[in-house]
Design a protein around this motif. Structure first.
Motif, PDB file in Angstrom:
ATOM      1  N   ARG A 196       4.574   4.886 -11.326  1.00 28.42           N
ATOM      2  CA  ARG A 196       3.648   4.190 -10.414  1.00 28.42           C
ATOM      3  C   ARG A 196       3.388   2.783 -10.929  1.00 28.42           C
ATOM      4  O   ARG A 196       3.504   2.521 -12.130  1.00 28.42           O
ATOM      5  N   ARG A 207      -1.748   7.796 -10.175  1.00 26.61           N
ATOM      6  CA  ARG A 207      -1.597   9.234 -10.362  1.00 26.61           C
ATOM      7  C   ARG A 207      -1.531   9.557 -11.850  1.00 26.61           C
ATOM      8  O   ARG A 207      -0.974   8.795 -12.633  1.00 26.61           O
ATOM      9  N   ASN A 259      -4.939   6.669  -3.748  1.00 29.24           N
ATOM     10  CA  ASN A 259      -3.997   5.922  -2.914  1.00 29.24           C
ATOM     11  C   ASN A 259      -4.595   4.595  -2.475  1.00 29.24           C
ATOM     12  O   ASN A 259      -5.804   4.493  -2.264  1.00 29.24           O
ATOM     13  N   ASN A 278      -5.124  11.598  -8.200  1.00 27.15           N
ATOM     14  CA  ASN A 278      -4.172  10.917  -7.316  1.00 27.15           C
ATOM     15  C   ASN A 278      -4.970  10.067  -6.337  1.00 27.15           C
ATOM     16  O   ASN A 278      -5.594  10.581  -5.404  1.00 27.15           O
ATOM     17  N   ASP A 320       1.121   8.529 -14.452  1.00 23.59           N
ATOM     18  CA  ASP A 320       2.541   8.663 -14.140  1.00 23.59           C
ATOM     19  C   ASP A 320       3.253   7.326 -14.320  1.00 23.59           C
ATOM     20  O   ASP A 320       2.854   6.312 -13.740  1.00 23.59           O
ATOM     21  N   THR A 355      -5.836   1.919  -0.115  1.00 20.91           N
ATOM     22  CA  THR A 355      -6.326   1.886   1.268  1.00 20.91           C
ATOM     23  C   THR A 355      -6.189   0.507   1.886  1.00 20.91           C
ATOM     24  O   THR A 355      -6.256   0.361   3.098  1.00 20.91           O
ATOM     25  N   THR A 415       0.811  -1.212   0.000  1.00 22.12           N
ATOM     26  CA  THR A 415       0.000   0.000   0.000  1.00 22.12           C
ATOM     27  C   THR A 415       0.851   1.271   0.000  1.00 22.12           C
ATOM     28  O   THR A 415       0.351   2.348   0.288  1.00 22.12           O
ATOM     29  N   GLY A 416       2.109   1.171  -0.308  1.00 18.34           N
ATOM     30  CA  GLY A 416       2.978   2.348  -0.301  1.00 18.34           C
ATOM     31  C   GLY A 416       2.695   3.290  -1.449  1.00 18.34           C
ATOM     32  O   GLY A 416       1.846   3.036  -2.324  1.00 18.34           O
ATOM     33  N   GLY A 417       3.450   4.395  -1.483  1.00 20.27           N
ATOM     34  CA  GLY A 417       3.236   5.428  -2.488  1.00 20.27           C
ATOM     35  C   GLY A 417       3.409   4.954  -3.905  1.00 20.27           C
ATOM     36  O   GLY A 417       2.811   5.513  -4.834  1.00 20.27           O
ATOM     37  N   ASN A 418       4.230   3.901  -4.102  1.00 20.99           N
ATOM     38  CA  ASN A 418       4.409   3.386  -5.457  1.00 20.99           C
ATOM     39  C   ASN A 418       3.128   2.803  -6.041  1.00 20.99           C
ATOM     40  O   ASN A 418       3.013   2.619  -7.248  1.00 20.99           O
ATOM     41  N   TYR A 419       2.170   2.505  -5.152  1.00 24.61           N
ATOM     42  CA  TYR A 419       0.918   1.897  -5.600  1.00 24.61           C
ATOM     43  C   TYR A 419      -0.168   2.948  -5.867  1.00 24.61           C
ATOM     44  O   TYR A 419      -1.292   2.588  -6.189  1.00 24.61           O
ATOM     45  N   ASP A 420       0.169   4.213  -5.734  1.00 18.77           N
ATOM     46  CA  ASP A 420      -0.795   5.258  -6.069  1.00 18.77           C
ATOM     47  C   ASP A 420      -1.117   5.222  -7.559  1.00 18.77           C
ATOM     48  O   ASP A 420      -0.256   4.922  -8.390  1.00 18.77           O
TER      49      ASP A 420
END
Length: 337
Positions: A309, A243, A268, A266, A306, A270, A236-241
């Motif tokens: 991601r 965007r 994220n 964007n 992006d 959860t 669930t880190g930012g790489n999985y956003d």
């Protein structure tokens, strides 16, 4: 007060110029302005000089000097030259170019024209107005056409000094709404917005829209509704956003294209095990180039994601998409941006 004795178009009854003006006011809903978006433009002379020119066209002009004055209609045939006074070395000046009605039959006005030999419609230049002025002075029966912002020590009027301030008496409007559903997951046709450095069509479907010949501006509202953010599974880190950006375009023939400004999304993660549904909205306003008026165009929704991601959005069978266009006729569309 009582009903007018004048009776328009009744045989043997009285009639007058005022009842005709009141009829025009009623028929135009007391509006004030030019008839078509191309009418009465103020432009430099073909070879710029000490005058400007007003193009052909008409205007409906609401009386502002007396109660129940009614409205007037004026039409200019061919270009009319309007002289402009030069500025001196002491500073620049802003002038307002107007089309004014000078009707001496209205009590209290200063006009002295002989209406049997003289016109009552005149192009006038009001000198020394505030540099933000866009309308005629209060109590003036007229329509504003352009403001001239003239630098100091200047006699020649160029296009860069002219600000178009015309308003439409009865601007046209046309709404075009287009909707669609996403594609189903069951046969692999689901449509991803994933990992693109440039915009791609998302969803992968175009509509056809014909831009009205009179449209000078289009307002756009677009919605990417209930699209799917799939469960990331691995984390669930930012790489999985998910965007990226979305936009809408009208694509015509001959390389004629107008695109809205983009808006960003964007979303994220959860939960590593659960996906969810999300929506994106866009609102924009664009001027319509002359070459695209009357042109049949493809209406497209676009997205780009992006590339750094590892998650994306999906236009599956539960997603919904809509583009709402309002084509507008504005004499000076740039003034409303």
């Amino acid at each position: 007060m009582a009903l007018e004795m004048d009776s328009w178009a009744v045989e043997g009854a009285q009639s007058s110029s005022r009842i005709a003006r009141l009829q025009l006011q009623s028929g135009t809903a007391s509006r004030n302005g030019v008839v078509d978006s191309s009418h009465l433009q103020i432009l430099p002379l073909t070879v710029p000089g000490t005058s400007v020119r007003a193009t052909s066209g008409g205007a409906t002009i609401l009386g502002a000097e007396a109660s129940f004055q009614g409205s007037y209609f004026a039409f200019n045939v061919g270009d009319a030259e309007i002289a402009v006074s030069p500025t001196g070395s002491g500073g620049g000046r802003s002038d307002l170019v107007i089309l004014r009605v000078e009707d001496p039959n209205i009590s209290g006005t200063p006009w002295t024209h002989d209406v049997t030999t003289d016109p009552v419609y005149y192009f006038r230049v009001i000198e020394g107005v505030d540099p933000t002025t866009t309308d005629v002075p209060p109590g003036t029966t007229g329509v504003a056409l352009a403001r001239l912002d003239i630098p100091a020590n200047t006699a020649t009027i160029t296009s860069g000094m002219i600000t178009d301030v015309r308003q439409m008496a009865n601007p046209k409007r046309l709404r075009e709404l287009r909707v669609q559903r996403g594609q189903g997951l069951e046969d692999g046709r689901d449509d991803h917005a994933d990992f693109t450095s440039d915009f791609e069509r998302w969803p992968q479907h175009d509509w056809t829209v014909t831009i009205p010949e009179w449209a000078t501006q289009v307002q756009v509202r677009a919605d990417w509704l209930n699209v799917m953010y799939p469960a990331p599974i691995d984390g669930t880190g930012g790489n999985y956003d998910a965007r990226g950006q979305v936009r809408v375009g009208l694509v015509g023939s001959g390389g004629n294209v107008i695109n809205t400004a983009a808006t960003a999304f964007n979303f994220n993660a959860t939960s590593a095990s659960n996906g969810y549904r999300c929506s994106i909205g866009l609102a924009a306003q664009m001027n319509v180039p002359t070459a695209m008026r009357g042109m049949a165009c493809d209406l497209r929704m676009y997205a780009k994601s992006d590339a750094d991601r590892i998650r994306y959005l999906v236009a599956d069978g539960w997603a919904n998409f809509a583009v709402d266009l309002e084509f507008r006729e504005q004499a000076a569309p740039q003034a409303e941006l």
